[in-house]
Design a protein around this motif. Sequence first.
Motif, PDB file in Angstrom:
ATOM      1  N   GLU A   5       0.703  -1.381  -0.008  1.00 40.47           N
ATOM      2  CA  GLU A   5       0.191   0.026   0.140  1.00 40.47           C
ATOM      3  C   GLU A   5       0.946   1.169  -0.015  1.00 40.47           C
ATOM      4  OE1 GLU A   5      -3.846  -1.372   2.726  1.00 40.47           O
ATOM      5  OE2 GLU A   5      -2.220  -0.547   3.628  1.00 40.47           O
TER       6      GLU A   5
ATOM      7  N   THR B 101       0.630   5.477   1.442  1.00 40.68           N
ATOM      8  CA  THR B 101      -0.061   6.210   2.456  1.00 40.68           C
ATOM      9  C   THR B 101       0.417   7.564   2.369  1.00 40.68           C
ATOM     10  OG1 THR B 101      -0.973   6.368   4.620  1.00 40.68           O
ATOM     11  CG2 THR B 101       1.154   5.633   4.548  1.00 40.68           C
TER      12      THR B 101
ATOM     13  N   SER C 114       1.932  11.010   4.336  1.00 42.89           N
ATOM     14  CA  SER C 114       2.327  11.183   5.686  1.00 42.89           C
ATOM     15  C   SER C 114       2.814  12.689   5.559  1.00 42.89           C
ATOM     16  CB  SER C 114       3.695  10.473   6.084  1.00 42.89           C
ATOM     17  OG  SER C 114       4.427  11.147   7.060  1.00 42.89           O
TER      18      SER C 114
ATOM     19  N   ILE D 290      -0.684   1.660   5.298  1.00 39.73           N
ATOM     20  CA  ILE D 290      -1.624   2.545   6.346  1.00 39.73           C
ATOM     21  C   ILE D 290      -1.562   2.268   7.703  1.00 39.73           C
ATOM     22  CG2 ILE D 290      -3.975   3.299   6.166  1.00 39.73           C
ATOM     23  CD1 ILE D 290      -4.351   2.785   3.335  1.00 39.73           C
TER      24      ILE D 290
ATOM     25  N   ASN E  32       1.952   2.729   9.523  1.00 35.70           N
ATOM     26  CA  ASN E  32       2.372   4.101   9.786  1.00 35.70           C
ATOM     27  C   ASN E  32       1.615   4.630  10.884  1.00 35.70           C
ATOM     28  OD1 ASN E  32       3.450   6.768   9.281  1.00 35.70           O
ATOM     29  ND2 ASN E  32       1.493   7.526   8.183  1.00 35.70           N
TER      30      ASN E  32
ATOM     31  N   SER F 140      -2.556   9.164   6.760  1.00 38.09           N
ATOM     32  CA  SER F 140      -3.978   8.698   6.147  1.00 38.09           C
ATOM     33  C   SER F 140      -4.527   7.533   7.052  1.00 38.09           C
ATOM     34  CB  SER F 140      -3.873   8.196   4.790  1.00 38.09           C
ATOM     35  OG  SER F 140      -3.147   9.250   3.927  1.00 38.09           O
ATOM     36  N   ASP F 141      -6.020   7.393   7.142  1.00 35.73           N
ATOM     37  CA  ASP F 141      -6.465   6.576   7.805  1.00 35.73           C
ATOM     38  C   ASP F 141      -7.066   5.220   7.161  1.00 35.73           C
ATOM     39  OD1 ASP F 141      -8.698   7.675   6.823  1.00 35.73           O
ATOM     40  OD2 ASP F 141      -9.376   8.582   8.871  1.00 35.73           O
TER      41      ASP F 141
ATOM     42  N   PRO G 143      -7.566   3.187   2.966  1.00 32.97           N
ATOM     43  CA  PRO G 143      -7.291   3.482   1.587  1.00 32.97           C
ATOM     44  C   PRO G 143      -7.757   4.476   0.790  1.00 32.97           C
ATOM     45  CG  PRO G 143      -7.665   1.192   2.137  1.00 32.97           C
ATOM     46  CD  PRO G 143      -8.078   2.064   3.284  1.00 32.97           C
TER      47      PRO G 143
ATOM     48  N   ALA H 174      -6.138   7.474   1.701  1.00 36.16           N
ATOM     49  CA  ALA H 174      -4.704   7.534   1.184  1.00 36.16           C
ATOM     50  C   ALA H 174      -4.610   8.209  -0.207  1.00 36.16           C
ATOM     51  CB  ALA H 174      -4.158   6.403   1.377  1.00 36.16           C
TER      52      ALA H 174
END
Length: 223
Positions: free
Chosen positions: A87, A89, A91, A166, A169, A202-203, A205, A208
Amino acid sequence: MRLFAWLAPGAGPPDPRGYFSQQEAGRGALWGAFWGAGRGCRKGGFSRRDFKAGFQGGAGVVAGAGNYRCGQGLAAERIKARHMAIERTLSIIKPDATRRNLTGKINAKFEEAGLRIVAQKRIFLSLAQAQKFYEVHKDRPFFGELTEFMASEPVVVQVLEGEGAIAKNREVMGATNPANADDGTIRKEFALSVGENSVHGSDAPETAAEEIAYFFSGLELVG
Ligand code: CMP
């Protein structure tokens, strides 16, 4: 009864890739053998067509075996893909951290956790850009404080990539409020308060994908 059901012609369409299933292949072989034997019996000998029927039955068995092996391979690939979902994400290293020169220390935490920084840039957000980014929080009492803070000094926006990036992180960042963050997390070690909490991640998919697209073009992501 089960044998009759098995022998009946299949109701569904053949596999879109043109493969026989194991059942279709076995059925083909049996019908081919019966048809060939019946014709040979009636005529007292076997013609070329009888051999062709038998041959097609045999080919069905071979194709069926191949399809079975192929199916096993595809299933294994699918299982592997499920467990190895790579994935990306978004930040953000926030102004409280860039101000204290913590970019390198925070990046080390990501890399130690197996996350790859596949895009990164230091930017100065305008208030409008910060408000757009945090639009989902526009009705929260801290919206003004949050967006003014994000536009107060430079931030580092980055894309992290890795297996389950995700969730990983969010684990590395720790709880939003540093008072609740686990030992060893970025927020536990560096954050100053729930507002000045050093990093954003990001929280999910969908978010993100949206957040990455807000800051980066596809060409800037170098995996
Ligand atoms: P972040 O992960 O960037 O997502 C939304 C941000 O809102 C969050 O981190 C916090 O920094 C901030 N936030 C959440 N609650 C509060 C609060 N009570 N006061 C100020 N800021 C907050």
